[in-house]
Design a protein around this motif. Structure first.
Motif, short mmCIF file in Angstrom:
data_model
loop_
_atom_site.label_atom_id
_atom_site.label_comp_id
_atom_site.label_asym_id
_atom_site.label_seq_id
_atom_site.Cartn_x
_atom_site.Cartn_y
_atom_site.Cartn_z
N LEU A 256 0.83 -1.20 0.00
CA LEU A 256 0.00 0.00 0.00
C LEU A 256 0.86 1.26 0.00
O LEU A 256 0.52 2.26 -0.64
CB LEU A 256 -0.93 0.01 1.21
N THR A 257 1.99 1.21 0.71
CA THR A 257 2.91 2.36 0.73
C THR A 257 3.49 2.60 -0.66
O THR A 257 3.56 3.75 -1.13
CB THR A 257 4.03 2.12 1.74
N ILE A 258 3.88 1.54 -1.33
CA ILE A 258 4.43 1.67 -2.69
C ILE A 258 3.37 2.22 -3.64
O ILE A 258 3.66 3.08 -4.49
CB ILE A 258 4.99 0.32 -3.17
N MET A 259 2.14 1.74 -3.51
CA MET A 259 1.05 2.26 -4.35
C MET A 259 0.84 3.76 -4.14
O MET A 259 0.63 4.52 -5.09
CB MET A 259 -0.23 1.49 -4.07
N ALA A 260 0.91 4.19 -2.87
CA ALA A 260 0.73 5.61 -2.55
C ALA A 260 1.86 6.44 -3.15
O ALA A 260 1.62 7.51 -3.75
CB ALA A 260 0.67 5.80 -1.04
N ARG A 266 3.63 9.59 -10.09
CA ARG A 266 2.94 9.60 -11.38
C ARG A 266 2.34 10.98 -11.65
O ARG A 266 2.45 11.51 -12.76
CB ARG A 266 1.84 8.54 -11.39
N ASP A 267 1.75 11.58 -10.62
CA ASP A 267 1.18 12.93 -10.77
C ASP A 267 2.27 13.96 -11.08
O ASP A 267 2.07 14.85 -11.92
CB ASP A 267 0.44 13.32 -9.49
N LEU A 268 3.42 13.85 -10.39
CA LEU A 268 4.51 14.78 -10.66
C LEU A 268 5.00 14.64 -12.10
O LEU A 268 5.29 15.64 -12.77
CB LEU A 268 5.68 14.52 -9.70
N PHE A 269 5.09 13.40 -12.57
CA PHE A 269 5.55 13.15 -13.94
C PHE A 269 4.61 13.81 -14.94
O PHE A 269 5.06 14.46 -15.89
CB PHE A 269 5.63 11.64 -14.19
N LEU A 322 10.00 6.03 -10.41
CA LEU A 322 8.95 5.10 -10.82
C LEU A 322 9.53 3.71 -11.10
O LEU A 322 8.90 2.69 -10.80
CB LEU A 322 8.22 5.64 -12.06
N GLY A 323 10.74 3.68 -11.68
CA GLY A 323 11.41 2.40 -11.91
C GLY A 323 11.73 1.69 -10.60
O GLY A 323 11.54 0.47 -10.47
N TYR A 328 10.56 -2.44 -6.32
CA TYR A 328 10.23 -2.80 -4.94
C TYR A 328 8.79 -3.29 -4.79
O TYR A 328 8.48 -3.96 -3.81
CB TYR A 328 10.54 -1.62 -4.01
N ASP A 329 7.96 -2.98 -5.76
CA ASP A 329 6.64 -3.61 -5.80
C ASP A 329 6.80 -5.12 -5.96
O ASP A 329 6.15 -5.90 -5.27
CB ASP A 329 5.82 -3.03 -6.95
N ALA A 330 7.70 -5.52 -6.86
CA ALA A 330 7.97 -6.95 -7.05
C ALA A 330 8.57 -7.56 -5.79
O ALA A 330 8.20 -8.66 -5.37
CB ALA A 330 8.90 -7.15 -8.24
N LYS A 331 9.50 -6.83 -5.16
CA LYS A 331 10.13 -7.34 -3.94
C LYS A 331 9.10 -7.49 -2.81
O LYS A 331 9.18 -8.43 -2.00
CB LYS A 331 11.27 -6.42 -3.51
#
Length: 356
Positions: A256-260, A266-269, A322-323, A328-331
């Motif tokens: 959930l932290t990574i999603m946030a 994403r918004d900054l990009f 983002l990369g 770390y989403d995978a981890k």
């Protein structure tokens, strides 16, 4: 079966329409309530169960059965009975996805009884639209499909849900709820019920202190504060929050932290890219209203913060962040994590972000 084209906003609009019809006592002979999101299915079924018949008539003319304990033929026989001392009988089938021979209900839904209201609660997935059962429900009754929201759709729904209860909610309190509770609408609604019951009489606005006091989400150590610390490059604050998360891993799942964080960057990009188009391609920068639509935000204050924060990051670094978040989403799901606990992975991720 083809993927449904129904969007979450369609589900909400149709739920409100059907709910209003029920309140006005305009009933259909058959209700097929189906889909992955159980909250709206349960809410409509409960409204039908408490509205069609008065309390005295329910004892004689309202029957609830469960899919795992019955079969289609028994449901059809129940529906073809005549009501006792009343205009209607109500047959509610819960957990209909477990009903044996559910397709045989098409024999009934193609020509339903005028004195029976059949409510079919089909959770976890939708019924095949090509089936005779579905077509009978659609032709002679009401079909409702309940789809789950995306993460970016929860905040606006939650604001409207709270508004419908005569309340408002602060931006930080809203973010605390959505970041902590995810997209589980039933869980969110249940926590909100507990919160609103606990609020002092006369309260009209939910604050971060209310959320902390009545739901147990810290107003100082949460994903909202972590994201703010990261995008404003406050490393000490971010690592302090990460240490708190490490001590309370069940309350602060890494995923959930990574999603946030991903949503924030994403918004900054997007904002930086739109600024690049303005500088280099001569395209006008979107108005606040248009930018809110692009970013799927409903608050101009949040929009102002995003625009201010975007100036602190160039898009090469944002792209690199983002990369890292994808890595770390995978981890967080156990891929190449080396057995490291969530707290250690989060601290490692934050240090890499700050060292970019």
């Amino acid at each position: 079966m083809a993927k449904s084209a129904v969007k979450f906003r369609d589900t909400v609009a149709e739920y409100e329409r059907i709910s209003a019809q029920i309140a006005a006592r305009k009933f259909a002979p058959v209700y097929l309530l189906m889909g992955e999101e159980g909250y709206f299915i349960d809410a409509l079924a409960e409204q039908l169960a408490s509205t069609i018949l008065d309390e005295a008539a329910r004892a004689f003319n309202q029957i609830t059965v469960y899919g795992r304990d019955t079969e289609a033929g028994q449901v059809i026989n129940l529906c073809r009975q005549m009501p006792m001392m009343g205009s209607y009988q109500v047959v509610i089938v819960k957990e209909a996805q477990q009903l044996r021979g559910i397709e045989k209900l098409s024999y009934y839904t193609q020509k339903p009884s005028a004195t029976t209201i059949l409510v079919i609660c089909h959770k976890e997935k939708s019924v095949d639209r090509r089936s005779a059962f579905y077509k009978g429900c659609a032709a002679n009754g009401t079909v409702f499909e309940s789809v789950r929201p995306r993460d970016y759709e929860i905040a606006s729904w939650l604001q409207q849900f709270i508004k419908g209860q005569g309340l408002a909610i602060d931006t930080k309190a809203l973010s605390m709820l959505t970041d902590h509770l995810g997209t589980d609408i039933a869980k969110i609604a249940n926590e909100l019920r507990k919160l609103t019951v606990s609020l002092p009489e006369g309260t009209r606005r939910i604050t971060d202190a209310d959320v902390e006091a009545h739901i147990g989400i810290s107003k100082d150590f949460n994903n909202f504060e972590l994201c703010k610390a990261v995008v404003t490059k406050d490393m000490n604050r971010a690592l302090m929050i990460a240490d708190h998360f490490a001590c309370n891993p069940k309350d602060n799942p890494l995923l959930l932290t990574i999603m946030a964080l991903f949503g924030q960057f994403r918004d900054l990009f997007v904002v930086n890219y739109l600024r690049w188009l303005t500088r280099h391609k001569g395209k006008p920068f979107p108005s606040d209203q248009e930018l809110m639509r692009i970013l799927r935000k409903s608050n101009t204050f949040i929009l102002g913060e995003i625009k201010q924060q975007a100036s602190l990051w160039d898009n090469r670094k944002v792209f690199a962040v983002l990369g890292l978040l994808r890595e770390y989403d995978a981890k967080s799901k156990g891929l190449n994590a080396g057995g490291a606990p969530d707290g250690e992975l989060l601290r490692e991720l934050l240090l890499k972000i700050f060292l970019l």
